[in-house]
Design an enzyme around this catalytic site. Structure first.
Site, PDB file in Angstrom:
ATOM      1  N   ARG A  25      -4.602  10.767  15.231  1.00 17.36           N
ATOM      2  CA  ARG A  25      -3.572   9.794  15.641  1.00 17.36           C
ATOM      3  C   ARG A  25      -3.173  10.266  17.017  1.00 17.36           C
ATOM      4  NH1 ARG A  25      -0.621   6.555  17.640  1.00 17.36           N
ATOM      5  NH2 ARG A  25       1.226   5.604  16.662  1.00 17.36           N
ATOM      6  N   HIS A  76       1.258  10.795  21.361  1.00 18.22           N
ATOM      7  CA  HIS A  76       2.214   9.699  21.474  1.00 18.22           C
ATOM      8  C   HIS A  76       3.633  10.230  21.302  1.00 18.22           C
ATOM      9  CE1 HIS A  76       1.661  10.201  17.132  1.00 18.22           C
ATOM     10  NE2 HIS A  76       2.829   9.602  16.966  1.00 18.22           N
ATOM     11  N   HIS A  79       7.968   8.556  20.295  1.00 16.80           N
ATOM     12  CA  HIS A  79       8.765   7.429  19.811  1.00 16.80           C
ATOM     13  C   HIS A  79      10.185   7.481  20.363  1.00 16.80           C
ATOM     14  CE1 HIS A  79       5.650   6.989  16.699  1.00 16.80           C
ATOM     15  NE2 HIS A  79       5.849   8.262  16.387  1.00 16.80           N
ATOM     16  N   GLU A 115      10.723  11.172  13.881  1.00 18.58           N
ATOM     17  CA  GLU A 115       9.643  10.942  12.915  1.00 18.58           C
ATOM     18  C   GLU A 115       9.677  12.042  11.871  1.00 18.58           C
ATOM     19  OE1 GLU A 115       5.555  10.048  14.329  1.00 18.58           O
ATOM     20  OE2 GLU A 115       4.937  11.803  13.138  1.00 18.58           O
ATOM     21  N   HIS A 154       3.668  14.262  20.536  1.00 20.21           N
ATOM     22  CA  HIS A 154       2.974  14.980  19.482  1.00 20.21           C
ATOM     23  C   HIS A 154       1.668  14.279  19.125  1.00 20.21           C
ATOM     24  CE1 HIS A 154       5.693  12.020  17.616  1.00 20.21           C
ATOM     25  NE2 HIS A 154       4.792  11.911  16.638  1.00 20.21           N
ATOM     26  N   GLU A 212       5.479   0.466  14.342  1.00 16.43           N
ATOM     27  CA  GLU A 212       4.423   1.385  14.753  1.00 16.43           C
ATOM     28  C   GLU A 212       3.661   0.845  15.953  1.00 16.43           C
ATOM     29  OE1 GLU A 212       1.790   4.834  14.182  1.00 16.43           O
ATOM     30  OE2 GLU A 212       3.909   4.312  13.956  1.00 16.43           O
TER      31      GLU A 212
END
Length: 458
Positions: free
Chosen positions: A163, A166, A168, A172, A211, A236
């Protein structure tokens, strides 16, 4: 004209007939009040006596209160009839499974009343974003409007799949369901982190901390986990992705930023986001690069699976919040097991909504929303539940195997209020006045929180 005048005349006559007659002292009671008085007098004839009082030309009948009925007689007692299931394993197999799994929605308990927003969402109903290397599906207010405080993502990565790097706007929090995930991060001070998170364990990244997530080779199926975000409107698809950003920065700016002397150095930047992509499995001895600023002072991961269970009469509980997982300042959680026939006691959470995820077994929850409003929901593995702040509820095991679920809150400290403990620590006479309990029942109330209560011994 004649007909209209006749109608008016009839109406005037009716009004005159219905109007109360004048008296010297006492006006006649409305018809509805007279009916109510008659009903009360009939129901308590054995304890009410009458006397007559003369008032001028009228005679009024007055009731005596020598032996008035008890106050509880004015309110019917709550039913103690059990709400047994209308269907079970021996029921007609022609009843389709989705209906059989929501029996209390199809045939609710008699105690249900009024309307509450839907508080159940099966993750299997969410749209699945399929990628080379894995998949992801989400739940937010778009599919579950009641869940305003938290949203979630269920993600699966094949061995080695990433993943991508990225960050946010929200924090999270994650719970690993299967396999092992390697996580990396760098904080605003330039301190870095690398760690592996296995089944039943957690990670937490504060808002804005960049992360990555990568499945190790421990499990041939890769790694699967639940992500929880402290905003019900989270999506998301609105994540800040490394590849998406650089694909939208002019090439000359990228070269200037990284002081690249080779014009081809960044020629292979993806033209759009990768999101999830396949890669080599990370080595067992992977280490983060040495940072001159050092490593983060507090770990981004937490081994919840290693926390001792608190054993209870009907199951167990593990609690994690900022008192044990220091960085987790916006999410607190409890992992709860309820054995067959047992119940997560009647309780509520005073200052935060509860987002729950059912891992094993079958259960039901009745949510009490005040003002005579209550609704019951059934849950199976993979279902999301939600209870708004301060609404009373319980979680009952309705199956034949252990029920296991997560209670998750948008807060730094876990809190709940036990109905059992509240009543036990309230003056007994006050409790008796409310509920009509006898001394033996009062003595059985628990002054400590039962949390999960086993079946009563016979």
């Amino acid at each position: 004209m004649f007909a209209l005048g006749l109608v008016n005349l009839v109406l005037l006559a009716r009004l005159a007939y219905c109007a109360p007659a004048a008296s010297s002292g006492v006006a006649s009671a409305p018809a509805s009040a007279s009916l109510a008085s008659a009903s009360v007098s009939a129901s308590s004839a054995s304890v009410v006596t009458a006397s007559t009082v003369a008032t001028g030309t009228d005679t009024v009948v007055a009731s005596s209160t020598d032996s008035a009925p008890e106050s509880t007689a004015t309110v019917p007692f709550a039913s103690i009839d059990p709400n047994v299931p209308l269907w079970n394993d021996d029921s007609d197999p022609s009843v389709v499974q989705p209906i059989r799994e929501g029996l209390d929605l199809l045939a609710p308990p008699t105690s249900d009343s009024g309307s509450i927003q839907n508080a159940k969402w099966p993750f299997s109903f969410s749209h699945n974003r399929l990628q080379t290397g894995g998949w992801a599906r989400q739940e937010n207010i778009g599919v579950m409007p009641i869940a305003t405080a938290m949203a979630s993502v269920n993600m699966r990565l094949e061995p080695g799949a990433v993943r991508e790097l990225h960050w946010h706007k929200t924090s999270e929090w994650a719970y690993v369901l299967k396999g092992t995930t390697q996580v990396t991060a760098v904080d605003s001070e330039g301190r870095n982190f690398l760690g592996n998170v296995g089944p039943g364990d957690l990670w937490f990244f504060p808002p804005g901390v960049p992360h990555s997530l990568q499945a190790t080779g421990d499990d041939p199926d890769g790694s699967e986990f639940i992500l929880v975000f402290d905003d019900g409107d989270f999506s998301e698809d609105s994540t800040f992705l490394l590849t998406d950003w650089l694909a939208h920065v002019p090439a000359e700016v990228i070269q200037k930023n990284f002081q690249a002397t080779n014009p081809e150095a960044f020629a292979h930047i993806p033209a759009k986001e990768l999101y999830i992509f396949p890669a080599d499995v990370p080595s067992d001895d992977a280490q983060a690069p040495v940072s001159p600023q050092g490593t983060v002072p507090d770990s981004y991961t937490f081994a919840l699976s290693q926390v001792p269970l608190t054993q209870l009469s009907g199951g167990s509980v593990r609690i994690v919040d900022s008192t044990t997982f220091k960085l987790s300042t916006t999410i607190a959680a409890a992992e709860v097991t309820v054995e067959p026939g047992a119940i997560r006691e009647l309780h509520w959470h005073p200052t935060m909504d509860e987002w729950s995820f059912f891992l094993e077994g079958e259960g039901r929850v009745t949510i009490f929303a005040s003002q005579g409003t209550a609704r019951t929901f059934n849950y199976q593995p993979g279902d999301i539940g939600y209870v708004p702040t301060a609404m009373g509820h319980y979680v009952e095991n309705t199956g034949n195997t252990t029920l296991r679920f997560l209670e998750i809150f948008n807060t730094d400290r876990f809190q709940d209020i036990s109905l059992n403990q509240w009543l036990a620590l309230t003056p007994p006479e006050l409790v008796k006045a409310h509920l009509g309990l006898d001394d033996a029942t009062i003595a059985q109330l628990s002054k400590t929180k039962p949390v999960v209560i086993g079946p009563a011994s016979t």
